[in-house]
Design a protein around this motif. Structure first.
Motif, PDB file in Angstrom:
ATOM      1  N   MET A   1      13.717  -2.435   2.556  1.00 39.68           N
ATOM      2  CA  MET A   1      13.097  -1.603   1.590  1.00 39.68           C
ATOM      3  C   MET A   1      14.303  -0.633   0.749  1.00 39.68           C
ATOM      4  O   MET A   1      15.137  -0.361   1.308  1.00 39.68           O
ATOM      5  N   ALA A  18      10.819   0.592   7.500  1.00 39.38           N
ATOM      6  CA  ALA A  18      11.384   0.650   6.541  1.00 39.38           C
ATOM      7  C   ALA A  18      12.974   0.126   6.674  1.00 39.38           C
ATOM      8  O   ALA A  18      13.383  -0.767   5.743  1.00 39.38           O
ATOM      9  N   LYS A  23       8.431  -3.964   5.616  1.00 39.15           N
ATOM     10  CA  LYS A  23       7.661  -3.198   4.888  1.00 39.15           C
ATOM     11  C   LYS A  23       6.117  -3.441   5.259  1.00 39.15           C
ATOM     12  O   LYS A  23       5.314  -2.608   5.143  1.00 39.15           O
ATOM     13  N   ILE A  26       5.018  -1.073   7.814  1.00 42.35           N
ATOM     14  CA  ILE A  26       4.995   0.343   7.723  1.00 42.35           C
ATOM     15  C   ILE A  26       3.408   0.839   7.714  1.00 42.35           C
ATOM     16  O   ILE A  26       2.612   0.529   7.433  1.00 42.35           O
ATOM     17  N   ASP A 107       4.058  -6.967   0.720  1.00 42.07           N
ATOM     18  CA  ASP A 107       4.136  -5.499   0.183  1.00 42.07           C
ATOM     19  C   ASP A 107       3.486  -5.111  -0.900  1.00 42.07           C
ATOM     20  O   ASP A 107       3.602  -4.278  -1.567  1.00 42.07           O
ATOM     21  N   SER A 236       6.540  -0.905  -2.587  1.00 38.59           N
ATOM     22  CA  SER A 236       8.142  -1.348  -2.790  1.00 38.59           C
ATOM     23  C   SER A 236       9.399  -0.226  -2.387  1.00 38.59           C
ATOM     24  O   SER A 236      10.386  -0.640  -1.787  1.00 38.59           O
ATOM     25  N   ARG A 238      10.294   3.859  -0.630  1.00 41.29           N
ATOM     26  CA  ARG A 238       9.864   5.121   0.421  1.00 41.29           C
ATOM     27  C   ARG A 238       8.734   5.834  -0.388  1.00 41.29           C
ATOM     28  O   ARG A 238       7.935   6.354   0.301  1.00 41.29           O
TER      29      ARG A 238
END
Length: 255
Positions: A1, A18, A23, A26, A107, A236, A238
């Motif tokens: 990420m 991350a 991803k 998460i 993602d 894509s 944080r």
């Protein structure tokens, strides 16, 4: 990420996933990939291949023994090195065999209606998303959406070209009659031959859009464009985590 948003605060579990390029793992209530897979089940799809790196043991463990599967059958393919999206698709060749298949990003959370329509395509195709629908139903801001690839289709509804990172003049010329690619594809086994012919890009990666161009230009493959007015959730950066978690809060997951 990407780390251009490294100032965004994530909890330790989110930050760990991350930082290790996972991803899809998460947690946004539960791992993001659970929602992606559940949408495939909602669309009536049953057989899934997850392309993972050799170090991604947590993904393998979760979907072999860590969660109950009632609708999906999950297999795995290993991409030995992160050499690009065409290389990732090529890694799944033994699993896909001679069957057509859908390829998607782990993602992105795609709407089940788009997945269902794409699964009904006879041959190769892709979903082209309407700009207004993405702005209304996604977490993607307009300035970032502006950098996504445009889908240029002909009068019969087949892909003419994918325009990656269009400049301002090209974007303004094409946006009114073009759709936007979110990398949701239907492929026939011919794509594996195309992937094998791809040369490394300027970034040193084997890019899926180059394989699509080879499939069109050298192998005679035609790609039906399926228009969609729904949104797509994009994980894509944080900075996306909180917004995606909020939008998925009421979504039921059934694997």
């Amino acid at each position: 990420m990407r780390r251009d948003d490294a100032g965004v605060e994530l909890d330790p579990e989110q930050a760990h996933a991350a930082d290790h390029g996972l991803k899809g793992m998460i947690p946004v209530g539960r791992p993001f990939l659970d929602y992606v897979l559940s949408a495939l089940g909602d669309a009536g799809l049953t057989d899934v291949c997850l392309v993972i790196g050799p170090e991604h043991h947590s993904v393998w463990e979760r979907y072999t023994s860590g969660v109950r599967l009632s609708r999906l059958r999950i297999q795995f393919a290993v991409q030995e090195e992160p050499r690009g999206t065409a290389d990732a698709v090529a890694a799944a060749r033994d699993v896909a065999g001679n069957s057509p298949f859908i390829a998607l990003n782990a993602d992105n959370y795609y709407p089940a209606d788009a997945l269902r329509l794409l699964a009904q395509v006879s041959g190769a195709g892709l979903v082209g998303f309407e700009r207004d629908g993405l702005l209304a139903g996604s977490n993607i801001p307009a300035d970032r959406l502006r950098r996504f690839a445009l889908v240029d289709k002909d009068a019969d509804g087949y892909l003419r070209a994918i325009i990656e990172k269009p400049d301002d003049a090209t974007y303004e010329k094409l946006i009114e009659r073009s759709l936007i690619s979110m990398n949701l594809w239907a492929f026939t086994p011919a794509i594996f031959d195309a992937c094998a012919r791809v040369a490394p890009s300027a970034r040193g990666e084997y890019e899926l859009q180059d394989a699509v161009g080879i499939a069109q230009g050298e192998l005679g493959q035609r790609f039906r464009v399926i228009p969609c007015s729904s949104g797509v959730l994009d994980l894509s950066t944080r900075d996306d985590v909180a917004a995606v978690a909020a939008r998925l809060g009421g979504v039921e997951v059934r694997l």
